[in-house]
Design a protein around this motif. Structure first.
Motif, PDB file in Angstrom:
ATOM      1  N   ILE A 122       0.838  -1.200   0.000  1.00 33.19           N
ATOM      2  CA  ILE A 122       0.000   0.000   0.000  1.00 33.19           C
ATOM      3  C   ILE A 122       0.875   1.254   0.000  1.00 33.19           C
ATOM      4  N   LYS A 123       1.936   1.255   0.794  1.00 33.17           N
ATOM      5  CA  LYS A 123       2.820   2.419   0.879  1.00 33.17           C
ATOM      6  C   LYS A 123       3.494   2.690  -0.468  1.00 33.17           C
ATOM      7  N   ASN A 125       2.373   1.902  -3.480  1.00 29.87           N
ATOM      8  CA  ASN A 125       1.444   2.130  -4.591  1.00 29.87           C
ATOM      9  C   ASN A 125       0.307   3.073  -4.241  1.00 29.87           C
ATOM     10  N   LEU A 126       0.473   3.878  -3.221  1.00 28.46           N
ATOM     11  CA  LEU A 126      -0.588   4.775  -2.792  1.00 28.46           C
ATOM     12  C   LEU A 126      -0.915   5.822  -3.852  1.00 28.46           C
ATOM     13  N   THR A 127       0.082   6.354  -4.515  1.00 29.02           N
ATOM     14  CA  THR A 127      -0.148   7.361  -5.558  1.00 29.02           C
ATOM     15  C   THR A 127      -0.961   6.772  -6.696  1.00 29.02           C
ATOM     16  N   TYR A 129      -3.056   4.295  -6.557  1.00 29.69           N
ATOM     17  CA  TYR A 129      -4.427   4.076  -6.094  1.00 29.69           C
ATOM     18  C   TYR A 129      -5.216   5.380  -6.041  1.00 29.69           C
ATOM     19  N   ILE A 130      -4.619   6.436  -5.504  1.00 26.72           N
ATOM     20  CA  ILE A 130      -5.344   7.707  -5.348  1.00 26.72           C
ATOM     21  C   ILE A 130      -5.687   8.307  -6.705  1.00 26.72           C
TER      22      ILE A 130
END
Length: 166
Positions: A122-123, A125-127, A129-130
């Motif tokens: 998650i850390k 690939n957060l960009t 996802y958002i």
């Protein structure tokens, strides 16, 4: 924070009890077709709710739906109802679609095959996802907003009465 999360979950439970008590057909008839407001306002309410429901503001959907519907003078119930698109069985699908939609807009895309969805994933690939979440929410809001407008124009008895009066 725990109280806020608890209140959000409770608001979804209240909505589902209300929905189950009325049934789909009666709910749509009373709260969508016979509710006050123009078809345009109802379609905008649905589009706003879908946008909020698919956006990455997890835990704030109910609050944002009601607050923004009051601010934009839209139908609060329709906005709240359509924001509830993120119920638990659909959350993995929504996250997956957001990741897939966001992949072309991020330089380091990640293959989702054989991945463990842990905090490190998650850390990293957060960009992705958002960005994907916002694109997905805007696209679905526009499509469902227009679709609901055309359906309301076809089936709304209020617009039929307006035609008879003129």
């Amino acid at each position: 924070m725990k109280k806020f999360i608890h209140n959000t979950i409770q608001s979804q439970k209240v909505f589902y009890r209300y929905f189950r008590k009325k049934g789909l057909k009666r709910f749509l008839k009373e709260n969508v077709l016979e509710s006050t407001g123009s078809n345009e306002t109802k379609a905008k309410s649905i589009a706003l709710g879908v946008f909020i429901g698919l956006s990455p503001f997890w835990g704030l959907h109910s609050f944002l739906a009601v607050t923004l519907s009051v601010y934009f003078k839209l139908n609060k119930l329709l906005t709240f109802m359509s924001a509830q698109v993120t119920f638990p069985p659909l959350i993995p699908l929504i996250i997956f679609l957001s990741m897939m939609v966001g992949a072309p807009f991020v330089s380091n895309t990640t293959s989702l095959e054989n991945q463990s969805f842990d905090f490190e994933f998650i850390k990293n690939n957060l960009t992705q996802y958002i960005i994907g979440s916002f694109i997905l929410s805007v696209g679905c809001a526009v499509i469902l907003g227009f679709l609901s407008y055309f359906i309301l124009e076809r089936f709304n008895p209020q617009s039929k009465n307006d035609v008879k009066k003129t």
